[in-house]
Design a protein around this motif. Structure first.
Motif, PDB file in Angstrom:
ATOM      1  N   ILE A 153       9.707 -15.388  62.274  1.00 13.20           N
ATOM      2  CA  ILE A 153      10.385 -15.487  60.985  1.00 13.20           C
ATOM      3  C   ILE A 153      10.917 -14.114  60.569  1.00 13.20           C
ATOM      4  CG2 ILE A 153       9.992 -15.916  58.520  1.00 13.20           C
ATOM      5  CD1 ILE A 153       7.933 -18.045  59.386  1.00 13.20           C
ATOM      6  N   VAL A 154      12.099 -14.104  59.951  1.00  9.59           N
ATOM      7  CA  VAL A 154      12.685 -12.859  59.456  1.00  9.59           C
ATOM      8  C   VAL A 154      12.861 -12.946  57.941  1.00  9.59           C
ATOM      9  CG1 VAL A 154      13.854 -12.239  61.597  1.00  9.59           C
ATOM     10  CG2 VAL A 154      15.020 -13.708  59.960  1.00  9.59           C
ATOM     11  N   ARG A 155      12.785 -11.783  57.303  1.00  7.78           N
ATOM     12  CA  ARG A 155      12.961 -11.681  55.850  1.00  7.78           C
ATOM     13  C   ARG A 155      14.031 -10.638  55.564  1.00  7.78           C
ATOM     14  NH1 ARG A 155       7.665 -12.787  56.832  1.00  7.78           N
ATOM     15  NH2 ARG A 155       6.666 -14.349  55.481  1.00  7.78           N
ATOM     16  N   PHE A 156      14.965 -10.986  54.685  1.00 10.95           N
ATOM     17  CA  PHE A 156      16.025 -10.045  54.335  1.00 10.95           C
ATOM     18  C   PHE A 156      16.652 -10.468  53.008  1.00 10.95           C
ATOM     19  CE2 PHE A 156      17.692 -13.194  57.386  1.00 10.95           C
ATOM     20  CZ  PHE A 156      18.699 -13.793  56.634  1.00 10.95           C
ATOM     21  N   THR A 157      17.528  -9.606  52.492  1.00 12.10           N
ATOM     22  CA  THR A 157      18.251  -9.893  51.254  1.00 12.10           C
ATOM     23  C   THR A 157      19.682 -10.278  51.598  1.00 12.10           C
ATOM     24  OG1 THR A 157      16.906  -8.319  50.008  1.00 12.10           O
ATOM     25  CG2 THR A 157      19.009  -8.963  49.040  1.00 12.10           C
ATOM     26  N   THR A 160      22.093 -10.782  47.201  1.00 12.60           N
ATOM     27  CA  THR A 160      21.085 -10.351  46.213  1.00 12.60           C
ATOM     28  C   THR A 160      19.854 -11.249  46.173  1.00 12.60           C
ATOM     29  OG1 THR A 160      21.937 -11.566  44.269  1.00 12.60           O
ATOM     30  CG2 THR A 160      22.961  -9.421  44.771  1.00 12.60           C
ATOM     31  N   ASN A 161      19.798 -12.279  47.003  1.00  8.88           N
ATOM     32  CA  ASN A 161      18.647 -13.182  47.028  1.00  8.88           C
ATOM     33  C   ASN A 161      17.759 -12.888  48.232  1.00  8.88           C
ATOM     34  OD1 ASN A 161      19.502 -14.715  44.739  1.00  8.88           O
ATOM     35  ND2 ASN A 161      20.981 -15.781  46.045  1.00  8.88           N
ATOM     36  N   SER A 162      16.451 -12.969  48.033  1.00 12.80           N
ATOM     37  CA  SER A 162      15.509 -12.777  49.132  1.00 12.80           C
ATOM     38  C   SER A 162      15.465 -14.034  49.997  1.00 12.80           C
ATOM     39  CB  SER A 162      14.109 -12.477  48.588  1.00 12.80           C
ATOM     40  OG  SER A 162      14.111 -11.265  47.866  1.00 12.80           O
ATOM     41  N   ARG A 163      15.520 -13.840  51.305  1.00 11.06           N
ATOM     42  CA  ARG A 163      15.535 -14.964  52.237  1.00 11.06           C
ATOM     43  C   ARG A 163      14.355 -14.879  53.201  1.00 11.06           C
ATOM     44  NH1 ARG A 163      19.673 -18.437  50.472  1.00 11.06           N
ATOM     45  NH2 ARG A 163      21.428 -17.153  49.796  1.00 11.06           N
ATOM     46  N   VAL A 164      13.809 -16.035  53.512  1.00 12.44           N
ATOM     47  CA  VAL A 164      12.790 -16.155  54.553  1.00 12.44           C
ATOM     48  C   VAL A 164      13.335 -17.194  55.529  1.00 12.44           C
ATOM     49  CG1 VAL A 164      10.402 -16.698  55.111  1.00 12.44           C
ATOM     50  CG2 VAL A 164      10.954 -15.622  52.914  1.00 12.44           C
ATOM     51  N   GLN A 184      13.673 -21.083  54.456  1.00 14.83           N
ATOM     52  CA  GLN A 184      12.479 -21.706  53.894  1.00 14.83           C
ATOM     53  C   GLN A 184      12.545 -21.859  52.381  1.00 14.83           C
ATOM     54  OE1 GLN A 184       9.026 -19.546  55.244  1.00 14.83           O
ATOM     55  NE2 GLN A 184       9.119 -20.430  57.305  1.00 14.83           N
ATOM     56  N   GLY A 185      13.307 -20.990  51.695  1.00 15.50           N
ATOM     57  CA  GLY A 185      13.394 -21.078  50.236  1.00 15.50           C
ATOM     58  C   GLY A 185      13.928 -22.420  49.767  1.00 15.50           C
ATOM     59  N   GLU A 188      16.394 -25.706  53.813  1.00 14.45           N
ATOM     60  CA  GLU A 188      17.566 -26.330  54.413  1.00 14.45           C
ATOM     61  C   GLU A 188      18.203 -25.399  55.439  1.00 14.45           C
ATOM     62  OE1 GLU A 188      19.909 -27.121  50.972  1.00 14.45           O
ATOM     63  OE2 GLU A 188      20.839 -25.140  50.962  1.00 14.45           O
ATOM     64  N   ALA A 189      19.080 -25.972  56.243  1.00 13.05           N
ATOM     65  CA  ALA A 189      19.784 -25.193  57.259  1.00 13.05           C
ATOM     66  C   ALA A 189      20.797 -24.276  56.588  1.00 13.05           C
ATOM     67  CB  ALA A 189      20.481 -26.124  58.245  1.00 13.05           C
ATOM     68  N   ARG A 190      20.871 -23.040  57.066  1.00 13.16           N
ATOM     69  CA  ARG A 190      21.809 -22.078  56.504  1.00 13.16           C
ATOM     70  C   ARG A 190      22.412 -21.219  57.611  1.00 13.16           C
ATOM     71  NH1 ARG A 190      21.198 -20.987  50.889  1.00 13.16           N
ATOM     72  NH2 ARG A 190      21.221 -23.048  49.923  1.00 13.16           N
TER      73      ARG A 190
END
Length: 307
Positions: A153-157, A160-164, A184-185, A188-190
């Motif tokens: 899993i990766v986490r980034f902005t 301006t929104n935090s993504r997991v 995960q927020g 859904e698929a993104r």
């Protein structure tokens, strides 16, 4: 036909044959246009391709073509020559990776990087083969490559929104890198354009995920179809001189009405207004947003300060 495509087709033909194929046999097995119709030009290009395959370290075998008198040189790549290199890949997959890793160069990635080792590298005394494509890469790209391959899993902005995100695909297309996966927020698929990721990307060792049987793929559809602005169906009036191009780009089903003056009205879903605005403005006075009013006003308000 581009060189990379021709070389991939050539390697596929060399791997698929159970007997050595002559130069002319190979010419006939490749798609039309792979080589020049001029025999001498074909011969020179084929000889260069053959030399490059060898310089890359591909195990090109030269044998007599059975039943020829005088004997003709025949060529093939024996799948068995690859089997011990990387058992996780089929010989055909390994050969394709080997070829691509030599012809496509990632910026700032040294030849000692494991990416290159997957496809094998030429011996130190082999001549260097010039890449036919330069693909930009940096620390973020390399980290996302690792996370995608290792299912972490990766986490980034982003915006301006935090993504997991569970990364499923990382693709370079149309001059940019795109990451597709499960966010995960919103659950859904993104799809994300990597150059728009803000700040560092975090990829922790323990954050593994199970990749689904049907992973999210990167779509190369227009950017305005993906976004978080809320989807509107735009009605776009297009001048007749632009209709062939727009119809080819958006698809012929987008035309909902042909007008007497030769122009046409297209309907197109818009979820990223800024991207759609950029698209419309490329036509100058050759296109006009008719509706909905919310989208039309958005473009007018953006243009007002420029008057």
């Amino acid at each position: 036909m581009k060189k990379l495509e021709r070389m991939l087709n050539l390697v596929a033909a060399l791997l698929a044959t159970e007997r050595p194929l002559s130069r002319q046999d190979l010419r006939g097995k490749l798609p039309h246009g792979s080589y020049s119709d001029n025999d001498e030009s074909f011969r020179r290009t084929f000889e260069r391709d053959k030399d490059e395959l060898r310089s890359m370290g591909l195990p090109l075998s030269v044998e007599n073509v059975p039943g020829t008198d005088p004997p003709l040189d025949g060529y093939r790549i024996r799948p068995g020559d690859y089997e011990a290199d990387l058992p996780a890949l089929t010989p055909a997959e390994l050969a394709a990776l080997h070829l691509a890793s030599n012809l496509v160069r990632l910026d700032d990635v040294p030849r000692s990087d494991p990416f290159w080792q997957l496809g094998g590298v030429a011996q130190s005394d082999s001549p260097q083969v010039g890449a036919v494509a330069d693909v930009p890469a940096d620390d973020v790209i390399r980290l996302l490559m690792s996370a995608t391959a290792e299912r972490r899993i990766v986490r980034f902005t982003y915006n301006t929104n935090s993504r997991v995100v569970e990364p499923h695909r990382l693709v370079f297309t149309r001059g940019r890198w795109y990451l597709a996966g499960h966010d995960q927020g919103p659950n859904e698929a993104r799809q994300f354009r990597v150059d728009r990721i803000g700040g560092p990307v975090d990829c922790s060792e323990g954050d593994a995920f199970v990749r689904p049987e049907d992973p999210v793929d990167v779509s190369i559809e227009p950017a305005w179809r993906y976004g978080e602005d809320g989807t509107l169906i735009a009605r776009l009036l297009v001048h007749e001189r632009h209709i062939p191009w727009v119809s080819d780009f958006l698809g012929p089903t987008g035309v909902v009405e042909h007008l007497a003056d030769g122009s046409a009205i297209f309907e197109e879903p818009v979820s990223n207004r800024a991207a759609f605005r950029s698209f419309v403005l490329t036509f100058l006075d050759g296109a006009e947003v008719l509706g909905p009013e919310e989208l039309r006003s958005d473009i007018i308000n953006w243009l007002e300060p420029l008057r």
